[in-house]
Design a protein around this motif. Structure first.
Motif, short mmCIF file in Angstrom:
data_model
loop_
_atom_site.label_atom_id
_atom_site.label_comp_id
_atom_site.label_asym_id
_atom_site.label_seq_id
_atom_site.Cartn_x
_atom_site.Cartn_y
_atom_site.Cartn_z
N GLU A 16 7.62 -23.92 20.11
CA GLU A 16 8.08 -23.24 18.89
C GLU A 16 9.09 -24.07 18.11
O GLU A 16 9.03 -24.16 16.89
CB GLU A 16 8.71 -21.89 19.26
CG GLU A 16 9.16 -21.09 18.03
CD GLU A 16 9.73 -19.74 18.41
OE1 GLU A 16 10.14 -19.02 17.49
OE2 GLU A 16 9.75 -19.42 19.62
N SER A 17 10.03 -24.71 18.82
CA SER A 17 11.05 -25.49 18.11
C SER A 17 10.43 -26.69 17.42
O SER A 17 10.86 -27.09 16.33
CB SER A 17 12.14 -25.96 19.08
OG SER A 17 11.64 -26.91 20.00
N THR A 25 12.07 -25.36 8.94
CA THR A 25 12.67 -24.03 8.84
C THR A 25 13.89 -23.84 9.74
O THR A 25 14.50 -22.78 9.70
CB THR A 25 11.63 -22.95 9.19
OG1 THR A 25 11.13 -23.19 10.53
CG2 THR A 25 10.46 -22.98 8.21
N SER A 26 14.22 -24.85 10.56
CA SER A 26 15.33 -24.68 11.49
C SER A 26 16.17 -25.95 11.57
O SER A 26 15.70 -26.97 12.11
CB SER A 26 14.81 -24.31 12.88
OG SER A 26 15.84 -24.38 13.84
N PRO A 27 17.41 -25.94 11.07
CA PRO A 27 18.29 -27.10 11.18
C PRO A 27 18.57 -27.48 12.63
O PRO A 27 18.68 -28.66 12.96
CB PRO A 27 19.58 -26.64 10.47
CG PRO A 27 19.13 -25.55 9.54
CD PRO A 27 18.02 -24.86 10.27
N GLN A 28 18.67 -26.46 13.51
CA GLN A 28 18.93 -26.74 14.93
C GLN A 28 17.75 -27.50 15.55
O GLN A 28 17.95 -28.47 16.29
CB GLN A 28 19.18 -25.43 15.69
CG GLN A 28 20.46 -24.71 15.31
CD GLN A 28 20.31 -23.88 14.04
OE1 GLN A 28 19.22 -23.77 13.49
NE2 GLN A 28 21.40 -23.30 13.60
N ALA A 29 16.53 -27.04 15.23
CA ALA A 29 15.35 -27.73 15.76
C ALA A 29 15.26 -29.14 15.20
O ALA A 29 14.93 -30.09 15.92
CB ALA A 29 14.09 -26.93 15.41
N ALA A 30 15.58 -29.29 13.91
CA ALA A 30 15.53 -30.61 13.28
C ALA A 30 16.51 -31.56 13.96
O ALA A 30 16.18 -32.72 14.25
CB ALA A 30 15.84 -30.50 11.79
N PRO A 148 9.88 -44.56 12.72
CA PRO A 148 9.66 -43.11 12.64
C PRO A 148 10.41 -42.49 11.46
O PRO A 148 11.53 -42.89 11.13
CB PRO A 148 10.21 -42.60 13.97
CG PRO A 148 10.13 -43.77 14.90
CD PRO A 148 10.40 -44.97 14.05
N LEU A 149 9.77 -41.51 10.82
CA LEU A 149 10.35 -40.85 9.66
C LEU A 149 10.53 -39.36 9.93
O LEU A 149 9.82 -38.78 10.75
CB LEU A 149 9.45 -41.01 8.43
CG LEU A 149 9.12 -42.43 7.97
CD1 LEU A 149 8.11 -42.37 6.83
CD2 LEU A 149 10.37 -43.17 7.55
N GLN A 150 11.49 -38.76 9.25
CA GLN A 150 11.60 -37.32 9.22
C GLN A 150 11.36 -36.88 7.78
O GLN A 150 11.62 -37.64 6.84
CB GLN A 150 12.96 -36.86 9.70
CG GLN A 150 14.14 -37.40 8.91
CD GLN A 150 15.46 -36.92 9.49
OE1 GLN A 150 15.52 -35.94 10.21
NE2 GLN A 150 16.54 -37.63 9.18
#
Length: 377
Positions: A16-17, A25-30, A148-150
């Motif tokens: 899920e993360s 959708t999630s800064p914590q996951a990012a 690698p890119l984000q």
């Protein structure tokens, strides 16, 4: 503790993360996944495959890309792949069929995993989406990028501020996306844009800043400017607010890089000048900005005036203006007051002035700015 290093592309689909990171959708996951990817660069290709699969499902099913739906579609694809392999076997007996039978699609053997990824990618992604054109955003981020890119995607109706690892700030306008590395390499600072964004680039003559956008390359050392380059539009526009910018067609720029030619034919822009690149004619046209105010129409004013203001108040104002997080010891800086006026300075220049005034220092860590100081007497 989950050992993600053992994961194949299809394993990531059910985390899920990981899906939240891919969807933005999630800064914590990012934060977690960007850090994990930086520590495991050898897994970048597997991560890229997994993200492509997730985006393919999300694009096809929109709000219905649940675990159950994913599982259902993967099972269908394996069945179709098996039928295809059996049909090929009838024509060529030299290639034995790998029996799937009741084999677990989720924890199957390596052969099944390879078949799964290939079938899913072909069926959902390549089969339903045209192959990325050379020079397109998808082509550049999947094929050309060497590290690698984000990716950040702005699906909101308001501009989104993004802090890069060098301290540069990107104001990403709605319906736009940008890809960039967690940390820039030693030679250059390269990002990839599809849409419209305003850049406040920190000066660094040793590491030019490059923006690849819809068959153009914009090169700067440190300045502020707007780039509009939507893939669906027939023109690319670059408008300069401060400093100096060079713009090239991507074809000419890469040809010069490959041949070792130092001088590349392009357009040099200074404040209140703009460049329009016509994709059909492969032509760069330089002109004055017709309405300079339009350059920052979607960008909030960044003029700031502080008189006998506490540093905590100044830092809070910078946070609101640039949309970035500043971490500092408010108690230690309680006695620090400043008098300063900012207009055209970028975020890093403003921090330099403030930190020199109060004897502090700062550094960019994980998309945040950490202020270090012994306080004021």
């Amino acid at each position: 503790m989950i050992n993600y290093r053992t994961y194949e592309a299809e394993d990531f689909l059910f985390d899920e993360s990981f899906r939240q990171w891919t969807a933005g959708t999630s800064p914590q996951a990012a934060h977690f996944w960007e850090q994990w990817l930086a520590q495991n660069p050898d897994r970048a290709e597997v991560v890229r495959q997994a993200q492509e699969l997730i985006r393919a499902l999300d694009n096809h099913y929109r709000d219905d890309a649940t675990d159950n739906r994913i599982a259902l579609e993967l099972n269908k694809l394996i069945a179709k792949a098996a039928e295809r392999r059996e049909a090929e076997q009838e024509e060529d007996t030299e290639h034995p069929v790998i029996p799937l039978g009741q084999r677990s699609w989720w924890r199957g053997a390596v052969a099944a995993s390879v078949l799964l990824v290939a079938a899913f990618s072909t069926w959902f992604y390549l089969g339903r989406t045209p192959k990325p054109a050379v020079g397109s955003y998808e082509y550049l981020t999947r094929t050309v990028a060497t590290i690698p890119l984000q990716e950040k995607v702005n699906t909101s109706p308001k501009p989104m501020n993004i802090l890069l690892s060098d301290g540069s700030v990107v104001t990403l306008n709605p319906k736009s996306r940008i890809s960039y590395p967690v940390r820039f390499d030693a030679l250059s600072r390269t990002v990839y844009l599809n849409g419209e964004a305003f850049f406040d680039v920190v000066k660094n003559p040793a590491k030019p800043f490059l923006i690849y956008a819809n068959q153009t390359v914009t090169k700067v050392l440190g300045t502020s400017f707007l780039v509009r380059a939507y893939c669906r539009e027939k023109e690319v526009t670059v408008m300069v607010k401060t400093g100096r910018v060079s713009v090239y067609s991507q074809k000419d720029y890469e040809k010069a890089q490959q041949s070792g030619v130092r001088r590349v034919e392009g357009v040099v822009l200074t404040p209140n000048q703009q460049m329009t690149y016509n994709l059909a004619e492969n032509r760069l046209v330089k002109a004055l900005v017709e309405k300079p105010a339009a350059l920052v129409a979607n960008r909030p004013s960044r003029e700031q005036v502080f008189e006998d203001a506490s540093v905590a108040r100044v830092f809070s104002s910078l946070e609101r203006t640039y949309g970035v997080k500043l971490l500092f010891d408010e108690e230690a800086l309680a006695a620090c007051l400043v008098n300063v006026t900012f207009n055209e300075e970028n975020l890093m220049e403003r921090l330099e002035v403030i930190c020199q005034t109060i004897g502090a220092s700062y550094e960019v860590l994980d998309g945040q700015i950490v202020i270090t100081s012994k306080g004021c007497q």
